[in-house]
Design an enzyme around this catalytic site. Structure first.
Site, PDB file in Angstrom:
ATOM      1  N   ASP A 336       0.861  -1.203  -0.155  1.00 31.52           N
ATOM      2  CA  ASP A 336      -0.004  -0.009  -0.039  1.00 31.52           C
ATOM      3  C   ASP A 336       0.837   1.304   0.073  1.00 31.52           C
ATOM      4  OD1 ASP A 336       0.952  -0.803   2.548  1.00 31.52           O
ATOM      5  OD2 ASP A 336      -0.341   0.506   3.644  1.00 31.52           O
ATOM      6  N   GLU A 337       0.208   2.418  -0.451  1.00 28.29           N
ATOM      7  CA  GLU A 337       0.839   3.642  -0.426  1.00 28.29           C
ATOM      8  C   GLU A 337       2.123   3.648  -0.726  1.00 28.29           C
ATOM      9  OE1 GLU A 337      -2.145   5.526   2.933  1.00 28.29           O
ATOM     10  OE2 GLU A 337      -0.640   4.283   3.658  1.00 28.29           O
TER      11      GLU A 337
END
Ligand code: NGO
Length: 523
Positions: A336-337
């Protein structure tokens, strides 16, 4: 005695008798099994209008000599002993006894996903039958919930310990029902993690995902890279002392969870959310310089150096060591991210890591961004915020685990007055977190694409077990029910009454829960 006196005595006697009768009617009320508040709601419950009473002589019989079935029997005995003060001897039996509690396997199918069970209660005998020990364990949770709430207290209580007679038939709608605990932003002891295992398994959840690494801390010993914990595990959000699990401690958690039919899913988040690793080993950075430890709460600034060979050697070692300690089928790679990783670097990185995970005998789980890469059919994308990412995963033939941040993120505040938690996704009241259907939330993603639901608890603002409990409860039982009970059988108006009845149970379990005004709690 005069007639008058006799009349008076008779009147008094009749009144006393009536009172006794009334009173005993009150005590004997628990004779409608279908009125019990069971969470998650079972598939079917029928009542036969009588009740069984547990006595000091009641025994738990387990069929045959299976050690595993015996363990479930002992677990049940341990749950029932403190409040009743009864012994509940656990004995094996070749056939159904005349009275007591009887645990029996009905078939040869021992797949852990098969958690179906059936309970039949007559005036003398409670029979719990299941295809697998996992099913027996789920049934044991139901038995706890059809006894008075005070059964969960740890000090001896007055009986009677009555269970209404009838039949319960039950099985889960989804095979994956989980919670996630972020032990990186703030570290939590093995005792805390075990408590979370106990509480989620009470609501028949079967997975606990541990977010073991992030910018703020590396929390699991890796023998071939010892500085990850020596340095990378030495702090946490706010600058506290952090901590980590030795491999022995991690194995202890895995075993404790296994005994409760909960599978641990380890997560090593990469290529972003890796500052703790980048601070521990200079060579993992593209510029060869170790980063400073980080104790803030910003996200998206760190990345492993995706072009260096040593990065993949590092990942291989980490995945190998953790996989060897993890009997469950999944290894969570985060993903993620990764805002500090170029997209053209991110895509092949995830594909390489996917191969590493598979080479170590595990399936990939990753946050929905991993669908930017080419996923194998048995990889699973965890939907949290981006519907396009999740549908892309499904388009590739991969499956999805549903953790919509607006519904299932239990680090979100209940409302604007909640002292703990964040609200970037939403304020999530108890009704809001219950009122959704995994199979119709994202257009293009339907039931056959979904393995189940998971409620993540991120810990930027959460520092101890009381705070964990306050954010999990009472929303977690609702997420557990979403995963277990088929959507057409669920409604908030009916659920909130069962949840209200669980107030006393949660209190008896010592859970520090949020008393939402939307739930008609019974004092
Ligand atoms: C996001 C972010 C986490 C945060 C969390 C807070 C995901 C998958 N990445 O969820 O790093 O802790 O929100 O709610």
């Amino acid at each position: 005695m005069t007639i008058k006196k006799l009349n008076y005595t008779i009147t008094v006697l009749v009144t006393v008798l009536m009172l006794v009768q009334l009173n005993s009617c009150k005590v004997k009320d628990p004779s409608d099994l279908s009125k019990e508040s069971i969470i998650p709601k079972p598939v079917s419950v029928t009542s036969t209008g009588e009740y069984l009473t547990l006595k000091s002589t009641t025994k738990i019989f387990v069929q045959g000599e299976s050690e595993e079935v015996k363990m479930v029997g002992l677990y049940l005995a341990d749950r029932l002993k403190p409040a009743t003060g009864y012994e509940f001897a656990v004995e094996s039996a070749d056939m159904a006894p005349k009275a007591g509690i009887y645990l029996t396997l009905t078939g040869t199918d021992t797949k852990s996903v098969d958690e179906s069970y059936e309970i039949t209660i007559t005036k003398k005998l409670l029979t719990l039958s299941a295809k697998s020990p996992a099913g027996l364990f789920r049934g044991v949770q139901t038995i706890r919930q059809i006894l008075p709430a005070k059964i969960e207290l740890t000090a001896k209580q007055e009986g009677p310990w009555e269970i209404a007679t009838g039949t319960i038939t039950d099985f889960p709608d989804y095979s994956y029902r989980g919670a996630m605990l972020d032990v990186s932003r703030h570290f939590f002891s093995t005792t805390d993690v075990k408590r979370v295992v106990d509480l989620i398994s009470y609501y028949k959840m079967n997975y606990l995902h541990l977010h073991l690494s992030d910018d703020q801390g590396w929390r699991i010993e890796i023998k071939s890279w010892p500085n990850l914990t020596a340095h990378g595990g030495s702090t946490q959000v706010g600058g506290g002392k952090g901590g980590f699990y030795t491999q022995e401690e991690y194995s202890d958690i895995v075993k404790y969870a296994q005994e409760r039919y909960v599978t641990i899913v380890p997560e090593i988040d990469m290529p972003g959310h890796t500052n703790a690793a980048l601070a521990s080993y200079a060579e993992l950075n593209c510029d060869g310089k170790a980063r400073e430890l980080y104790t803030g709460t910003e996200v998206g600034f760190s990345t492993l150096c995706t072009s260096k060979d040593v990065t993949y050697k590092f990942i291989d070692d980490v995945v190998r060591e953790i996989s060897a300690l993890t009997p469950g089928e999944y290894f969570h790679i985060g993903g993620d991210e990764s805002h500090a990783t170029k997209k053209e670097d991110y895509i092949p990185f995830i594909e390489k890591v996917q191969d590493i995970v598979i080479a170590h005998g595990k399936k990939v789980l990753g946050w929905d961004e991993i669908s930017l890469s080419k996923l194998k059919a048995n990889s699973v994308a965890q939907f949290w915020a981006n519907a396009e990412n999740a549908t892309r995963a499904v388009g590739q033939g991969a499956k999805v685990l549903m953790s919509p941040a607006t519904k299932a993120y239990l680090d979100m505040q209940y409302d604007k007055n909640t002292k703990l938690g964040l609200h970037w996704a939403a304020y999530i009241e108890v009704d809001n977190s219950y009122n959704w259907d995994p199979a119709s939330l994202v257009p293009g993603i339907s039931k056959e694409n979904i393995i189940g639901v998971e409620a993540p608890l991120w810990s930027e603002t959460i520092t101890n077990i009381d705070e964990i409990e306050y954010m999990l409860f009472p929303r977690l039982p609702g997420i557990a029910e979403i995963g277990w009970t088929a959507t057409p059988a669920r409604s908030w108006d009916e659920y909130k009454v069962r949840l209200a009845n669980h107030g006393a149970r949660m209190s008896a379990l010592g859970i520090d829960f949020y008393k939402s005004t939307l739930v008609p709690w019974i004092e």
